[in-house]
Design a protein around this motif. Structure first.
Motif, PDB file in Angstrom:
ATOM      1  N   ASP A   1     -11.450   1.334   4.905  1.00  0.00           N
ATOM      2  CA  ASP A   1     -10.054   1.766   4.820  1.00  0.00           C
ATOM      3  C   ASP A   1      -9.340   1.580   6.159  1.00  0.00           C
TER       4      ASP A   1
ATOM      5  N   GLU B   1      -8.544  -2.051   6.543  1.00  0.00           N
ATOM      6  CA  GLU B   1      -7.402  -2.414   5.696  1.00  0.00           C
ATOM      7  C   GLU B   1      -6.085  -1.981   6.336  1.00  0.00           C
ATOM      8  N   GLU B   2      -6.076  -0.776   6.906  1.00  0.00           N
ATOM      9  CA  GLU B   2      -4.871  -0.290   7.581  1.00  0.00           C
ATOM     10  C   GLU B   2      -4.546  -1.176   8.787  1.00  0.00           C
TER      11      GLU B   2
ATOM     12  N   SER C   1      -5.186   7.654  13.857  1.00  0.00           N
ATOM     13  CA  SER C   1      -3.916   7.797  13.160  1.00  0.00           C
ATOM     14  C   SER C   1      -2.909   6.715  13.524  1.00  0.00           C
TER      15      SER C   1
ATOM     16  N   ARG D   1       0.845  -1.196   0.000  1.00  0.00           N
ATOM     17  CA  ARG D   1       0.000   0.000   0.000  1.00  0.00           C
ATOM     18  C   ARG D   1       0.872   1.234   0.000  1.00  0.00           C
TER      19      ARG D   1
ATOM     20  N   THR E   1       0.931   4.053   1.702  1.00  0.00           N
ATOM     21  CA  THR E   1       0.553   4.860   2.852  1.00  0.00           C
ATOM     22  C   THR E   1       1.768   5.091   3.723  1.00  0.00           C
TER      23      THR E   1
ATOM     24  N   ASP F   1      -3.013  -4.357   7.527  1.00  0.00           N
ATOM     25  CA  ASP F   1      -1.620  -4.122   7.128  1.00  0.00           C
ATOM     26  C   ASP F   1      -0.695  -4.055   8.344  1.00  0.00           C
ATOM     27  N   LEU F   2      -1.141  -3.360   9.400  1.00  0.00           N
ATOM     28  CA  LEU F   2      -0.330  -3.251  10.616  1.00  0.00           C
ATOM     29  C   LEU F   2      -0.170  -4.614  11.288  1.00  0.00           C
TER      30      LEU F   2
END
Length: 166
Positions: free
Chosen positions: A53, A56-57, A20, A4, A6, A60-61
């Motif tokens: 979203d 998804e973040e 955040s 991604r 980001t 990913d983390l």
């Protein structure tokens, strides 16, 4: 999973997550089968439009922190995740065969979440849908999360549903 584009966000200490910098738990050894654990619950505030979203973040983390893709189940309450929609285009049997293989992140709609097997981490994207879908998704997620339940959505809505029996 495709990389991604980001900014890198480092996992924070356990506790309430912020939009955040959501905290994620590192991979943990499997618990004894006789041990019943209650998953840690983390809330990532997000609007219904941003919940997918945020989920998804979080995924990913989790993967960046050492979780294997097969450790993660993602449940949506509104529109299905694009991966689920794509995989279902090949038929129900192929979709559930990928679930049963257990070697990748699996995405399910709240309507079929009861059919999903337990995973170490369950992420719920409260991305719309009726209140009953959120209640179904959260109940299924809570019962299937081994170590961690991450819920992405509007805190007031989630707390009202969680207070109603999860």
């Amino acid at each position: 999973r495709a990389p991604r584009d980001t900014a890198a966000v480092k996992p924070g200490p356990p506790g309430p997550a912020t939009p955040s910098a959501p905290a994620v738990a590192p991979a943990a050894p499997a618990a004894d089968a006789a041990t019943v654990t209650t998953p840690q619950i983390q809330l990532i505030p997000a609007t219904p439009d941003g919940a997918l979203d945020a989920a998804e973040e979080a995924v990913d983390l989790l993967l960046d922190s050492g979780r294997t893709p097969g450790d993660v189940l993602v449940i949506t309450t509104g529109e299905p995740h694009p991966w689920a929609a794509h995989e279902l285009s090949f038929g129900d049997a192929a979709y559930w065969a990928q679930h049963d293989a257990g070697d990748d992140v699996f995405y399910a709609d709240a309507a079929v979440a009861e059919r999903a097997k337990s995973r170490a981490v369950v992420v719920v994207a409260v991305n719309g849908g009726p209140e009953s879908a959120a209640a179904t998704a959260l109940a299924a997620a809570h019962s299937r999360a081994g170590a961690l339940l991450i819920v992405c959505g509007e805190p007031q809505r989630i707390n009202s549903v969680l207070g109603a029996g999860v």
